[in-house]
Design a protein around this motif. Structure first.
Motif, PDB file in Angstrom:
ATOM      1  N   SER A   8      30.877  35.736  -2.758  1.00  0.00           N
ATOM      2  CA  SER A   8      29.736  36.425  -3.379  1.00  0.00           C
ATOM      3  C   SER A   8      29.268  35.740  -4.660  1.00  0.00           C
ATOM      4  CB  SER A   8      30.082  37.889  -3.662  1.00  0.00           C
ATOM      5  OG  SER A   8      31.153  37.972  -4.586  1.00  0.00           O
ATOM      6  N   GLU A   9      30.143  34.978  -5.303  1.00  0.00           N
ATOM      7  CA  GLU A   9      29.791  34.271  -6.538  1.00  0.00           C
ATOM      8  C   GLU A   9      28.917  33.043  -6.283  1.00  0.00           C
ATOM      9  OE1 GLU A   9      33.453  33.373  -8.530  1.00  0.00           O
ATOM     10  OE2 GLU A   9      34.051  35.472  -8.628  1.00  0.00           O
ATOM     11  N   LEU A  10      28.749  32.678  -5.016  1.00  0.00           N
ATOM     12  CA  LEU A  10      27.992  31.471  -4.676  1.00  0.00           C
ATOM     13  C   LEU A  10      26.524  31.746  -4.379  1.00  0.00           C
ATOM     14  CD1 LEU A  10      30.594  29.707  -2.360  1.00  0.00           C
ATOM     15  CD2 LEU A  10      30.347  29.578  -4.853  1.00  0.00           C
ATOM     16  N   THR A  11      26.107  33.002  -4.406  1.00  0.00           N
ATOM     17  CA  THR A  11      24.726  33.348  -4.068  1.00  0.00           C
ATOM     18  C   THR A  11      23.748  32.615  -4.970  1.00  0.00           C
ATOM     19  OG1 THR A  11      25.387  35.491  -3.210  1.00  0.00           O
ATOM     20  CG2 THR A  11      23.090  35.268  -3.897  1.00  0.00           C
ATOM     21  N   GLY A  12      22.713  32.039  -4.355  1.00  0.00           N
ATOM     22  CA  GLY A  12      21.673  31.367  -5.121  1.00  0.00           C
ATOM     23  C   GLY A  12      20.989  30.279  -4.316  1.00  0.00           C
ATOM     24  N   ASP A  13      20.014  29.653  -4.958  1.00  0.00           N
ATOM     25  CA  ASP A  13      19.277  28.532  -4.367  1.00  0.00           C
ATOM     26  C   ASP A  13      19.961  27.230  -4.747  1.00  0.00           C
ATOM     27  OD1 ASP A  13      17.016  29.798  -3.056  1.00  0.00           O
ATOM     28  OD2 ASP A  13      16.386  30.388  -5.079  1.00  0.00           O
ATOM     29  N   TYR A  14      20.064  26.322  -3.776  1.00  0.00           N
ATOM     30  CA  TYR A  14      20.733  25.046  -3.974  1.00  0.00           C
ATOM     31  C   TYR A  14      19.824  23.903  -3.530  1.00  0.00           C
ATOM     32  CZ  TYR A  14      25.124  27.573  -4.587  1.00  0.00           C
ATOM     33  OH  TYR A  14      26.102  28.398  -5.058  1.00  0.00           O
ATOM     34  N   VAL A  15      20.016  22.751  -4.150  1.00  0.00           N
ATOM     35  CA  VAL A  15      19.329  21.530  -3.737  1.00  0.00           C
ATOM     36  C   VAL A  15      20.407  20.498  -3.407  1.00  0.00           C
ATOM     37  CG1 VAL A  15      19.096  20.602  -6.086  1.00  0.00           C
ATOM     38  CG2 VAL A  15      17.497  19.904  -4.307  1.00  0.00           C
ATOM     39  N   LEU A  16      20.155  19.685  -2.379  1.00  0.00           N
ATOM     40  CA  LEU A  16      21.124  18.659  -2.009  1.00  0.00           C
ATOM     41  C   LEU A  16      21.307  17.658  -3.142  1.00  0.00           C
ATOM     42  CD1 LEU A  16      20.375  17.615   1.674  1.00  0.00           C
ATOM     43  CD2 LEU A  16      22.234  19.014   0.817  1.00  0.00           C
ATOM     44  N   ASP A  17      22.538  17.301  -3.382  1.00  0.00           N
ATOM     45  CA  ASP A  17      22.865  16.204  -4.286  1.00  0.00           C
ATOM     46  C   ASP A  17      22.932  14.956  -3.405  1.00  0.00           C
ATOM     47  OD1 ASP A  17      23.983  14.292  -5.904  1.00  0.00           O
ATOM     48  OD2 ASP A  17      25.694  15.508  -6.530  1.00  0.00           O
ATOM     49  N   THR A  18      21.819  14.238  -3.311  1.00  0.00           N
ATOM     50  CA  THR A  18      21.723  13.124  -2.373  1.00  0.00           C
ATOM     51  C   THR A  18      22.679  11.976  -2.702  1.00  0.00           C
ATOM     52  OG1 THR A  18      19.844  12.203  -3.578  1.00  0.00           O
ATOM     53  CG2 THR A  18      19.347  13.672  -1.729  1.00  0.00           C
ATOM     54  N   ALA A  19      23.097  11.872  -3.956  1.00  0.00           N
ATOM     55  CA  ALA A  19      24.035  10.812  -4.324  1.00  0.00           C
ATOM     56  C   ALA A  19      25.445  11.097  -3.814  1.00  0.00           C
ATOM     57  CB  ALA A  19      24.060  10.637  -5.841  1.00  0.00           C
ATOM     58  N   GLY A  44      16.703  18.152   0.787  1.00  0.00           N
ATOM     59  CA  GLY A  44      16.874  19.464   1.394  1.00  0.00           C
ATOM     60  C   GLY A  44      17.485  20.436   0.421  1.00  0.00           C
ATOM     61  N   GLY A  45      17.711  21.604   0.929  1.00  0.00           N
ATOM     62  CA  GLY A  45      18.295  22.642   0.107  1.00  0.00           C
ATOM     63  C   GLY A  45      18.730  23.817   0.957  1.00  0.00           C
ATOM     64  N   ALA A  46      19.204  24.815   0.258  1.00  0.00           N
ATOM     65  CA  ALA A  46      19.702  26.002   0.948  1.00  0.00           C
ATOM     66  C   ALA A  46      19.595  27.204   0.030  1.00  0.00           C
ATOM     67  CB  ALA A  46      21.156  25.796   1.360  1.00  0.00           C
ATOM     68  N   TYR A  47      19.510  28.354   0.652  1.00  0.00           N
ATOM     69  CA  TYR A  47      19.725  29.610  -0.056  1.00  0.00           C
ATOM     70  C   TYR A  47      21.018  30.167   0.507  1.00  0.00           C
ATOM     71  CZ  TYR A  47      19.743  34.396  -1.474  1.00  0.00           C
ATOM     72  OH  TYR A  47      20.152  35.607  -2.008  1.00  0.00           O
ATOM     73  N   LEU A  48      22.000  30.371  -0.358  1.00  0.00           N
ATOM     74  CA  LEU A  48      23.275  30.943   0.066  1.00  0.00           C
ATOM     75  C   LEU A  48      23.342  32.386  -0.398  1.00  0.00           C
ATOM     76  CD1 LEU A  48      25.750  28.049  -0.833  1.00  0.00           C
ATOM     77  CD2 LEU A  48      24.508  28.449   1.304  1.00  0.00           C
ATOM     78  N   ASP A  49      23.675  33.283   0.525  1.00  0.00           N
ATOM     79  CA  ASP A  49      23.891  34.688   0.204  1.00  0.00           C
ATOM     80  C   ASP A  49      25.358  34.982   0.489  1.00  0.00           C
ATOM     81  OD1 ASP A  49      24.118  37.525   0.228  1.00  0.00           O
ATOM     82  OD2 ASP A  49      21.953  37.676   0.566  1.00  0.00           O
ATOM     83  N   VAL A  98      22.372  32.076  10.487  1.00  0.00           N
ATOM     84  CA  VAL A  98      23.643  31.674   9.902  1.00  0.00           C
ATOM     85  C   VAL A  98      24.651  32.771  10.214  1.00  0.00           C
ATOM     86  CG1 VAL A  98      24.901  31.164   7.764  1.00  0.00           C
ATOM     87  CG2 VAL A  98      22.527  30.380   8.034  1.00  0.00           C
ATOM     88  N   LYS A  99      25.806  32.365  10.738  1.00  0.00           N
ATOM     89  CA  LYS A  99      26.840  33.326  11.087  1.00  0.00           C
ATOM     90  C   LYS A  99      28.154  32.878  10.471  1.00  0.00           C
ATOM     91  CE  LYS A  99      29.234  35.449  14.962  1.00  0.00           C
ATOM     92  NZ  LYS A  99      29.434  35.448  16.412  1.00  0.00           N
TER      93      LYS A  99
END
Length: 181
Positions: A8-19, A44-49, A98-99
């Motif tokens: 639950s602490e990981l919720t948020g918007d993320y962007v790929l660290d291409t390096a 790319g990126g992700a939203y993690l809930d 996502v499952k």
């Protein structure tokens, strides 16, 4: 994942660290050897809930021309004949589902577009790490893979190719992403 970090602490918007992200592939050649390669340009990126992973989403755009196998002649042929980068410069993945399948494992289903053909695929991912970097930004790591049949996207050249290069291609993802403020 750190033993003190809760999903639950990981919720948020993320962007790929291409390096620190690798998007690779492995294909059998002449059924005796393997050709390994990767794509060097992508975003790319992700939203993690973390409370409800089914509400998470992922997006990825790969520059097809960035394919690298450490063989310039093969790379040129992959760009022109197989991927047709002039007409189809991007490979894209957009998640549709996502499952969560385990404490730190997930199945991410989505639409993979290659050469203008879109097929649904499912990638198995494992959360491989969580840490704060020296700048205080939260970073997460995921590893995943899936095997596709390249013919489903029209990635073929001629009959001889079918005999020399396996239709099955293993896609590998070693992803690092940074949570956005």
């Amino acid at each position: 994942m750190s033993t003190t970090t809760k999903l639950s602490e990981l919720t948020g918007d993320y962007v790929l660290d291409t390096a620190h992200t690798r998007i690779g592939f492995v294909a059998r050649h002449t059924m005796a050897t393997r050709v390994r390669g990767q794509f060097d340009e992508f975003e790319g990126g992700a939203y993690l809930d973390g409370d409800d992973p089914s509400k998470s989403s992922v997006r990825l755009t790969i520059q097809a021309k960035s394919i690298q196998t450490r063989n310039p002649q093969r790379d040129a042929q992959l760009r022109s004949t197989f991927l047709n980068v002039d007409d189809h410069p991007d490979l894209t993945f957009t998640s549709t589902k996502v499952k969560q399948t385990g404490e730190t494992s997930f199945k991410v289903t989505g639409d993979l577009a290659v050469r203008g053909v879109i097929n649904s695929v499912t990638v198995n991912f494992e959360l491989s790490g969580v840490e704060n970097d020296p700048q205080g930004e939260l970073r997460v790591g995921f590893k995943g893979s899936l095997t596709i049949n390249r013919n489903h996207w029209g990635v073929n050249w001629n009959a001889a190719t079918t005999a020399m290069v396996s239709a099955k291609v293993l896609l590998e993802f070693d992803v690092a992403a940074i949570r956005q403020s």
